[in-house]
Write an enzyme that holds these catalytic residues in place. Structure first.
Site, PDB file in Angstrom:
ATOM      1  N   TYR A  23     -13.161  11.746  39.467  1.00  0.00           N
ATOM      2  CA  TYR A  23     -12.165  12.574  38.777  1.00  0.00           C
ATOM      3  C   TYR A  23     -12.057  12.158  37.304  1.00  0.00           C
ATOM      4  O   TYR A  23     -12.216  12.988  36.410  1.00  0.00           O
ATOM      5  CB  TYR A  23     -10.820  12.427  39.477  1.00  0.00           C
ATOM      6  N   GLY A  34     -15.374  12.536  35.449  1.00  0.00           N
ATOM      7  CA  GLY A  34     -15.695  13.970  35.400  1.00  0.00           C
ATOM      8  C   GLY A  34     -14.893  14.657  34.301  1.00  0.00           C
ATOM      9  O   GLY A  34     -15.423  15.443  33.512  1.00  0.00           O
ATOM     10  N   LYS A  35     -13.614  14.315  34.224  1.00  0.00           N
ATOM     11  CA  LYS A  35     -12.750  14.926  33.213  1.00  0.00           C
ATOM     12  C   LYS A  35     -13.117  14.433  31.809  1.00  0.00           C
ATOM     13  O   LYS A  35     -13.015  15.171  30.836  1.00  0.00           O
ATOM     14  CB  LYS A  35     -11.284  14.593  33.501  1.00  0.00           C
ATOM     15  N   PRO A  61      -2.859   2.968  38.291  1.00  0.00           N
ATOM     16  CA  PRO A  61      -2.298   2.453  37.039  1.00  0.00           C
ATOM     17  C   PRO A  61      -0.858   1.954  37.210  1.00  0.00           C
ATOM     18  O   PRO A  61      -0.101   2.524  37.997  1.00  0.00           O
ATOM     19  CB  PRO A  61      -2.356   3.653  36.091  1.00  0.00           C
TER      20      PRO A  61
HETATM   21  N1  NAD Z   1      -0.587  18.661  38.415  1.00  0.00           N
HETATM   22  C1  NAD Z   1      -0.796  17.628  37.637  1.00  0.00           C
HETATM   23  O1  NAD Z   1       0.070  16.749  37.548  1.00  0.00           O
HETATM   24  C2  NAD Z   1      -2.056  17.505  36.813  1.00  0.00           C
HETATM   25  C3  NAD Z   1      -2.182  16.372  35.989  1.00  0.00           C
HETATM   26  C4  NAD Z   1      -3.326  16.255  35.223  1.00  0.00           C
HETATM   27  C5  NAD Z   1      -4.293  17.233  35.245  1.00  0.00           C
HETATM   28  N2  NAD Z   1      -4.150  18.310  36.046  1.00  0.00           N
HETATM   29  C6  NAD Z   1      -5.240  19.307  36.046  1.00  0.00           C
HETATM   30  O2  NAD Z   1      -4.735  20.628  36.090  1.00  0.00           O
HETATM   31  C7  NAD Z   1      -5.593  21.439  36.879  1.00  0.00           C
HETATM   32  C8  NAD Z   1      -4.791  22.117  37.974  1.00  0.00           C
HETATM   33  O3  NAD Z   1      -4.207  21.123  38.809  1.00  0.00           O
HETATM   34  P1  NAD Z   1      -3.174  21.464  39.969  1.00  0.00           P
HETATM   35  O4  NAD Z   1      -2.164  20.390  39.989  1.00  0.00           O
HETATM   36  O5  NAD Z   1      -2.735  22.869  39.858  1.00  0.00           O
HETATM   37  O6  NAD Z   1      -4.106  21.229  41.243  1.00  0.00           O
HETATM   38  P2  NAD Z   1      -4.500  22.213  42.424  1.00  0.00           P
HETATM   39  O7  NAD Z   1      -5.382  21.440  43.339  1.00  0.00           O
HETATM   40  O8  NAD Z   1      -3.281  22.854  42.984  1.00  0.00           O
HETATM   41  O9  NAD Z   1      -5.324  23.336  41.674  1.00  0.00           O
HETATM   42  C9  NAD Z   1      -6.705  23.274  41.451  1.00  0.00           C
HETATM   43  C10 NAD Z   1      -7.289  24.627  41.829  1.00  0.00           C
HETATM   44  O10 NAD Z   1      -8.686  24.616  41.561  1.00  0.00           O
HETATM   45  C11 NAD Z   1      -9.366  25.190  42.665  1.00  0.00           C
HETATM   46  N3  NAD Z   1     -10.720  24.661  42.675  1.00  0.00           N
HETATM   47  C12 NAD Z   1     -11.130  23.401  42.950  1.00  0.00           C
HETATM   48  N4  NAD Z   1     -12.452  23.299  42.843  1.00  0.00           N
HETATM   49  C13 NAD Z   1     -12.904  24.539  42.470  1.00  0.00           C
HETATM   50  C14 NAD Z   1     -14.176  25.078  42.209  1.00  0.00           C
HETATM   51  N5  NAD Z   1     -15.285  24.314  42.292  1.00  0.00           N
HETATM   52  N6  NAD Z   1     -14.283  26.386  41.867  1.00  0.00           N
HETATM   53  C15 NAD Z   1     -13.171  27.168  41.792  1.00  0.00           C
HETATM   54  N7  NAD Z   1     -11.927  26.711  42.034  1.00  0.00           N
HETATM   55  C16 NAD Z   1     -11.807  25.408  42.368  1.00  0.00           C
HETATM   56  C17 NAD Z   1      -8.534  24.789  43.873  1.00  0.00           C
HETATM   57  O11 NAD Z   1      -8.774  25.580  45.009  1.00  0.00           O
HETATM   58  C18 NAD Z   1      -7.125  24.944  43.316  1.00  0.00           C
HETATM   59  O12 NAD Z   1      -6.638  26.247  43.474  1.00  0.00           O
HETATM   60  C19 NAD Z   1      -6.700  20.543  37.420  1.00  0.00           C
HETATM   61  O13 NAD Z   1      -7.840  20.674  36.595  1.00  0.00           O
HETATM   62  C20 NAD Z   1      -6.120  19.158  37.281  1.00  0.00           C
HETATM   63  O14 NAD Z   1      -7.113  18.183  37.100  1.00  0.00           O
HETATM   64  C21 NAD Z   1      -3.050  18.471  36.840  1.00  0.00           C
END
Ligand code: NAD
Length: 319
Positions: free
Chosen positions: A141, A144-145, A270
């Site tokens: 993760y 990747g990011k 962390p």
């Molecule tokens: N919620 C947080 O606190 C947080 C913090 C940091 C970063 N993020 C980032 O924000 C974004 C959304 O996070 P979230 O909390 O809504 O998580 P989430 O898991 O609810 O949403 C991620 C979505 O991406 C879809 N997905 C995963 N792999 C995929 C693929 N290969 N192709 C198409 N769709 C795919 C999943 O089905 C899901 O709907 C992510 O990129 C995450 O890394 C979220």
């Protein structure tokens, strides 16, 4: 507007906001962690289209703006298939950047505070390069990011793409996945079902929690900002709470009988995490405003409803 990961927690709130502002939205998701029910209320809207697609494969659509959110965000989910997680971040970024290059669309990347790893500086500003383990169980993760950010900035330099990179800190709210192991959803589900609340470590590690409506406002401001504002920009709530304080607050707000139990700290967890949001304040005029207690009330109401209506948590409630 294209929203990848649009059926997920953050993505579905972003779709709501874009539709409310009169945009046409193509929501793309492979439903790994997202759910149709998160966008079910939008399906009959003429401006909304839902497409099942995996971003690790190329996508050909005509769009003006891309919000790239596709990626499982919780450790349980991103560690389930770590190779796919890295592919989603890296191949997904390449595919979406390729689409942006072809359509000349402006493109937004949902990056993360995890790019800072286990930080030596506190709070973390965007200028801090991070301390990340490249070979640990969270690396699929985190790295990747990080690689996705690199790709965004190389496409910006090499192909003059208009990019916006947000580093998101812990965000919570309705439509979080009930079983994703993230601390807020975990504690709420445990409290609502009167199960013991599991604290990892001694509970003194701190986190900051941003309510989803604040975050989406930050996304909109960043996307609308002048082209020279590329980010990375931290988006999060700088008010810190210890994990033990969060647990106590959830117990209070749910009137739960749950007791606290302690488990060993997972690898690479962390100890402190808090955003420095000076840049977001100066460039976007943005700061988080929803207090934790208010945001938790909304989130608890959502999970309570989920418990009663879908039976999704029935097993947990019966225990
Ligand atoms: N919620 C947080 O606190 C947080 C913090 C940091 C970063 N993020 C980032 O924000 C974004 C959304 O996070 P979230 O909390 O809504 O998580 P989430 O898991 O609810 O949403 C991620 C979505 O991406 C879809 N997905 C995963 N792999 C995929 C693929 N290969 N192709 C198409 N769709 C795919 C999943 O089905 C899901 O709907 C992510 O990129 C995450 O890394 C979220």
């Amino acid at each position: 507007m294209l929203v990848t990961g649009g059926a997920g927690f953050l993505g579905s709130h972003l779709c709501d906001r874009l539709i409310a502002e009169g945009c046409s939205v193509v929501c793309v998701d492979n439903f790994f962690t997202g759910a149709k029910r998160n966008v079910a209320h939008l399906l009959n809207h003429p401006g909304f289209e839902l497409l099942r697609h995996d971003v690790t494969f190329p996508l050909y659509v005509e769009v003006n703006q891309i919000f790239n959110l596709a990626c499982p965000a919780s450790p349980i989910h991103y560690q389930h298939d770590p190779v796919q997680t890295t592919k989603t971040s890296v191949h997904g970024a390449i595919n979406m950047l390729g689409l942006a290059k072809r359509t000349r669309a402006k493109i937004f990347q949902a990056s993360t505070s995890e790019v800072y790893g286990d930080p030596e500086v506190h709070p973390q500003a965007e200028s801090y390069w991070g301390r990340v383990n490249p070979i640990g169980i969270r690396s699929c993760y985190d790295e990747g990011k990080r690689c996705a950010e690199t790709l965004f900035f190389d496409y910006h330099r090499q192909h003059r793409l208009r990019i916006k990179v947000a580093r998101i800190f812990n965000t919570y709210g309705p439509r979080m996945h009930p079983h994703d192991g993230r601390v807020v959803s975990n504690f709420i589900v445990q409290a609502l079902t009167n199960q013991p609340i599991t604290i990892f470590g001694d509970g003194s590690q701190s986190r900051s929690f941003c309510y989803v409506s604040d975050l989406i406002e930050g996304f909109m401001r960043l996307m609308a900002s002048p082209d020279e504002v590329t980010g990375p920009v931290n988006l999060g709530n700088p008010v810190e709470f210890t994990i033990a304080e969060l647990a106590e607050l959830v117990i209070k707000l749910t009137n739960s009988k749950s007791k606290l139990i302690r488990n060993p700290l997972p690898q690479d967890d962390p100890k402190q995490r808090k955003p420095d949001t000076t840049l977001a304040e100066s460039k976007l005029g943005w700061r988080a405003t929803v207090p934790l207690e208010k945001g938790l009330e909304q989130t608890i109401a959502y999970f309570d409803e989920l418990l009663r209506t879908t039976g999704e948590l029935a097993g947990a409630r019966a225990r």
